[in-house]
Design a protein around this motif. Sequence first.
Motif, PDB file in Angstrom:
ATOM      1  N   ASP A 174       0.830  -1.202   0.000  1.00  0.00           N
ATOM      2  CA  ASP A 174       0.000   0.000   0.000  1.00  0.00           C
ATOM      3  C   ASP A 174       0.867   1.256   0.000  1.00  0.00           C
ATOM      4  OD1 ASP A 174      -2.229  -1.704   0.262  1.00  0.00           O
ATOM      5  OD2 ASP A 174      -1.863  -1.818   2.418  1.00  0.00           O
ATOM      6  N   ASP A 227      -1.933  -7.946  -2.522  1.00  0.00           N
ATOM      7  CA  ASP A 227      -2.518  -7.020  -1.560  1.00  0.00           C
ATOM      8  C   ASP A 227      -3.308  -7.765  -0.491  1.00  0.00           C
ATOM      9  OD1 ASP A 227      -3.128  -4.345  -0.651  1.00  0.00           O
ATOM     10  OD2 ASP A 227      -5.182  -4.786  -1.257  1.00  0.00           O
ATOM     11  N   LYS A 228      -3.198  -7.288   0.717  1.00  0.00           N
ATOM     12  CA  LYS A 228      -4.003  -7.791   1.825  1.00  0.00           C
ATOM     13  C   LYS A 228      -4.958  -6.685   2.245  1.00  0.00           C
ATOM     14  CE  LYS A 228      -3.542  -9.789   6.410  1.00  0.00           C
ATOM     15  NZ  LYS A 228      -2.626 -10.169   7.494  1.00  0.00           N
ATOM     16  N   ASP A 264      -5.810  -4.780   4.615  1.00  0.00           N
ATOM     17  CA  ASP A 264      -5.352  -4.386   5.950  1.00  0.00           C
ATOM     18  C   ASP A 264      -5.612  -2.912   6.261  1.00  0.00           C
ATOM     19  OD1 ASP A 264      -3.526  -3.604   4.033  1.00  0.00           O
ATOM     20  OD2 ASP A 264      -1.782  -3.909   5.306  1.00  0.00           O
ATOM     21  N   ASN A 265      -6.447  -2.277   5.449  1.00  0.00           N
ATOM     22  CA  ASN A 265      -6.817  -0.882   5.724  1.00  0.00           C
ATOM     23  C   ASN A 265      -8.332  -0.751   5.690  1.00  0.00           C
ATOM     24  OD1 ASN A 265      -4.145   0.766   5.643  1.00  0.00           O
ATOM     25  ND2 ASN A 265      -4.027  -0.647   3.916  1.00  0.00           N
ATOM     26  N   ASP A 298      -6.234   0.213   0.033  1.00  0.00           N
ATOM     27  CA  ASP A 298      -5.984  -1.132  -0.478  1.00  0.00           C
ATOM     28  C   ASP A 298      -6.326  -1.194  -1.959  1.00  0.00           C
ATOM     29  OD1 ASP A 298      -5.074  -2.381   1.903  1.00  0.00           O
ATOM     30  OD2 ASP A 298      -7.141  -2.400   2.627  1.00  0.00           O
TER      31      ASP A 298
HETATM   32 CA   LIG Z   1      -3.234  -3.593   1.649  1.00  0.00          CA
END
Ligand SMILES: [Ca+2]
Length: 160
Positions: A47, A80-81, A83-84, A121
Amino acid sequence: MQINGRAEDPGRTISLTLLDNYAHWVILDPLRQRLFLNSTGRVLDRDPPSYISTIVVKVQCTNELVGTVILHEVRIVIRDKNDNTPRFQQPRYYVAVNELTPAGTIIFTGFGEDNGATDIDDGPNGQIEYGIQYNPNDPVRGCNAFLLQTVTYLSYRTME
Ligand SMILES: [Ca+2]
Ligand SMILES: [Ca+2]
């Protein structure tokens, strides 16, 4: 990564060397012919502001018997995860509405691209949906006074 040949003594036939390992994200164990992620003290973050989407290194393989050298490119794609969480651009949005405004009147369109919520993300992980929740401090209770019509925005960004 597996290369035919024996990299360990005795009887070693090949030797391996890591090249173009610019940010040192990768560690080569030449004897066991393995690559490891070297993220000690750092975050491998796809990110913003890091934008690490791909790591490319080269493994040089030297044939110890005849001296020939070949290069293998290893491209590591960072996925990408989610995580936002989405964040609004403003802490509050204000709308003034005249009394006796007819039902169905559009009263707010302010969740446009630069004024609504964003999620850094990528792809589906950055997708934003809006909804209305009951506010216990709202004096107009028990009344579905508002309807949110546009419920989905997609947030796209370009990866370098
Ligand atoms: Ca991410
Ligand atoms: Ca997200």
